[in-house]
Write a protein that holds these residues in place. Structure first.
Motif, PDB file in Angstrom:
ATOM      1  N   LYS A  36       0.831  -1.203   0.000  1.00  0.00           N
ATOM      2  CA  LYS A  36       0.000   0.000   0.000  1.00  0.00           C
ATOM      3  C   LYS A  36       0.865   1.253   0.000  1.00  0.00           C
ATOM      4  CE  LYS A  36      -1.803  -1.595   3.741  1.00  0.00           C
ATOM      5  NZ  LYS A  36      -2.518  -1.912   4.957  1.00  0.00           N
ATOM      6  N   PRO A  37       0.392   2.303  -0.680  1.00  0.00           N
ATOM      7  CA  PRO A  37       1.140   3.562  -0.678  1.00  0.00           C
ATOM      8  C   PRO A  37       1.048   4.282   0.665  1.00  0.00           C
ATOM      9  CG  PRO A  37      -0.898   3.814  -1.915  1.00  0.00           C
ATOM     10  CD  PRO A  37      -0.796   2.369  -1.529  1.00  0.00           C
ATOM     11  N   GLU A  38       2.099   5.010   0.974  1.00  0.00           N
ATOM     12  CA  GLU A  38       2.080   5.904   2.123  1.00  0.00           C
ATOM     13  C   GLU A  38       1.518   7.242   1.647  1.00  0.00           C
ATOM     14  OE1 GLU A  38       6.110   5.879   3.599  1.00  0.00           O
ATOM     15  OE2 GLU A  38       5.816   3.935   4.565  1.00  0.00           O
ATOM     16  N   PRO A  39       1.047   8.105   2.564  1.00  0.00           N
ATOM     17  CA  PRO A  39       0.475   9.398   2.154  1.00  0.00           C
ATOM     18  C   PRO A  39       1.431  10.182   1.255  1.00  0.00           C
ATOM     19  CG  PRO A  39       0.052   9.008   4.478  1.00  0.00           C
ATOM     20  CD  PRO A  39       0.972   7.907   4.015  1.00  0.00           C
ATOM     21  N   GLY A  40       0.893  10.675   0.125  1.00  0.00           N
ATOM     22  CA  GLY A  40       1.672  11.480  -0.796  1.00  0.00           C
ATOM     23  C   GLY A  40       2.589  10.700  -1.728  1.00  0.00           C
ATOM     24  N   GLU A  41       2.541   9.395  -1.661  1.00  0.00           N
ATOM     25  CA  GLU A  41       3.430   8.545  -2.455  1.00  0.00           C
ATOM     26  C   GLU A  41       2.693   8.032  -3.694  1.00  0.00           C
ATOM     27  OE1 GLU A  41       6.493   5.295  -0.807  1.00  0.00           O
ATOM     28  OE2 GLU A  41       4.412   4.608  -0.665  1.00  0.00           O
ATOM     29  N   SER A  42       3.336   8.073  -4.860  1.00  0.00           N
ATOM     30  CA  SER A  42       2.734   7.500  -6.066  1.00  0.00           C
ATOM     31  C   SER A  42       2.829   5.973  -5.983  1.00  0.00           C
ATOM     32  CB  SER A  42       3.465   7.993  -7.319  1.00  0.00           C
ATOM     33  OG  SER A  42       4.741   7.366  -7.426  1.00  0.00           O
ATOM     34  N   ILE A  43       2.046   5.299  -6.809  1.00  0.00           N
ATOM     35  CA  ILE A  43       2.086   3.831  -6.813  1.00  0.00           C
ATOM     36  C   ILE A  43       3.465   3.331  -7.268  1.00  0.00           C
ATOM     37  CG2 ILE A  43       1.113   1.763  -7.897  1.00  0.00           C
ATOM     38  CD1 ILE A  43      -0.614   2.836  -5.686  1.00  0.00           C
ATOM     39  N   GLU A  44       4.072   4.008  -8.237  1.00  0.00           N
ATOM     40  CA  GLU A  44       5.407   3.593  -8.674  1.00  0.00           C
ATOM     41  C   GLU A  44       6.431   3.779  -7.548  1.00  0.00           C
ATOM     42  OE1 GLU A  44       8.657   4.444 -12.188  1.00  0.00           O
ATOM     43  OE2 GLU A  44       6.537   4.753 -12.621  1.00  0.00           O
ATOM     44  N   THR A  46       5.721   3.608  -4.441  1.00  0.00           N
ATOM     45  CA  THR A  46       5.377   2.533  -3.506  1.00  0.00           C
ATOM     46  C   THR A  46       6.068   1.242  -3.918  1.00  0.00           C
ATOM     47  OG1 THR A  46       3.215   3.516  -3.074  1.00  0.00           O
ATOM     48  CG2 THR A  46       3.463   1.195  -2.517  1.00  0.00           C
ATOM     49  N   ALA A  47       6.050   0.941  -5.216  1.00  0.00           N
ATOM     50  CA  ALA A  47       6.683  -0.285  -5.709  1.00  0.00           C
ATOM     51  C   ALA A  47       8.170  -0.307  -5.377  1.00  0.00           C
ATOM     52  CB  ALA A  47       6.467  -0.419  -7.220  1.00  0.00           C
ATOM     53  N   VAL A  48       8.843   0.823  -5.563  1.00  0.00           N
ATOM     54  CA  VAL A  48      10.280   0.903  -5.259  1.00  0.00           C
ATOM     55  C   VAL A  48      10.512   0.733  -3.757  1.00  0.00           C
ATOM     56  CG1 VAL A  48      12.299   2.429  -5.284  1.00  0.00           C
ATOM     57  CG2 VAL A  48      10.815   2.294  -7.293  1.00  0.00           C
ATOM     58  N   ARG A  49       9.770   1.478  -2.934  1.00  0.00           N
ATOM     59  CA  ARG A  49       9.940   1.395  -1.479  1.00  0.00           C
ATOM     60  C   ARG A  49       9.676  -0.002  -0.951  1.00  0.00           C
ATOM     61  NH1 ARG A  49       6.316   1.175   2.104  1.00  0.00           N
ATOM     62  NH2 ARG A  49       4.672   2.172   0.860  1.00  0.00           N
ATOM     63  N   GLU A  50       8.587  -0.608  -1.405  1.00  0.00           N
ATOM     64  CA  GLU A  50       8.248  -1.951  -0.936  1.00  0.00           C
ATOM     65  C   GLU A  50       9.325  -2.966  -1.329  1.00  0.00           C
ATOM     66  OE1 GLU A  50       5.861  -3.106   1.015  1.00  0.00           O
ATOM     67  OE2 GLU A  50       4.538  -1.372   1.182  1.00  0.00           O
ATOM     68  N   CYS A  51       9.895  -2.816  -2.510  1.00  0.00           N
ATOM     69  CA  CYS A  51      10.966  -3.705  -2.952  1.00  0.00           C
ATOM     70  C   CYS A  51      12.187  -3.553  -2.035  1.00  0.00           C
ATOM     71  CB  CYS A  51      11.325  -3.397  -4.408  1.00  0.00           C
ATOM     72  SG  CYS A  51      12.371  -4.641  -5.189  1.00  0.00           S
ATOM     73  N   GLN A  52      12.495  -2.313  -1.674  1.00  0.00           N
ATOM     74  CA  GLN A  52      13.608  -2.067  -0.755  1.00  0.00           C
ATOM     75  C   GLN A  52      13.328  -2.703   0.602  1.00  0.00           C
ATOM     76  OE1 GLN A  52      13.408   2.209  -1.115  1.00  0.00           O
ATOM     77  NE2 GLN A  52      15.159   2.281  -2.522  1.00  0.00           N
ATOM     78  N   GLU A  53      12.106  -2.516   1.117  1.00  0.00           N
ATOM     79  CA  GLU A  53      11.758  -3.022   2.443  1.00  0.00           C
ATOM     80  C   GLU A  53      11.634  -4.548   2.482  1.00  0.00           C
ATOM     81  OE1 GLU A  53       9.159   0.916   3.747  1.00  0.00           O
ATOM     82  OE2 GLU A  53       8.140  -1.012   3.586  1.00  0.00           O
TER      83      GLU A  53
END
Length: 153
Positions: A36-44, A46-53
């Motif tokens: 899921k996206p965090e506030p103010g975050e685009s879906i793309e 989100t994809a990068v952040r989630e991959c990192q996490e």
């Protein structure tokens, strides 16, 4: 409740990286990384952040490959899930197991669809064949697809 989410698959010559989800939504299934996206975050983003996490990798040059809508059983906390799916063939870092996911490379011919979400077998092969997929899937209380609408370009 409606929810947006990202989904990302890493690809290399003849292989796809899947993660065994260890907890939370989808636990016990192979899948791409996402969430899921965090506030103010685009879906793309989100994809990068989630991959990192989830697997310790920073993807680049994401390719948008699918827009998916999931209508879940009325007993689900989320009734509609809107997922934008991506693939990446470039990244920094080495996929690493975390508390969330255990990553593993699979040959494209050996994707374990029987251990994935029931919808994946309908749309992921189309994406891997180079098509863009727009789809809606309806699920029953056992997470099985009871109806689908799929368009490819």
């Amino acid at each position: 409740m409606k929810q947006a989410a990202s989904l990302l698959f890493l690809l290399r010559e003849g292989e796809i990286l899947l993660g065994m989800k260890k907890r939370g939504f989808g636990a016990g299934r192979w899948n791409g990384v996402g969430g899921k996206p965090e506030p103010g975050e685009s879906i793309e983003q989100t994809a990068v952040r989630e991959c990192q996490e989830e697997i310790g990798v920073t993807p680049s040059s994401l390719q948008h490959v699918a827009s998916l809508k999931f209508i879940l059983h009325e007993s689900s906390a989320v009734s509609e899930l809107y997922v934008e799916a991506y693939v990446a063939r470039e990244w920094k870092g080495e996929p690493t197991e975390t508390e969330e996911m255990a990553p593993k490379w699979f040959k494209l011919r050996d994707i374990p669809y029987k251990d994935m979400w029931a919808d994946d077998i309908f749309w992921l092969p189309e994406v891997l064949a180079g098509k863009f997929v727009t789809a809606t899937f309806y699920f029953d209380q056992n997470d099985q697809v009871i109806k689908q609408q799929i368009k490819t370009k």
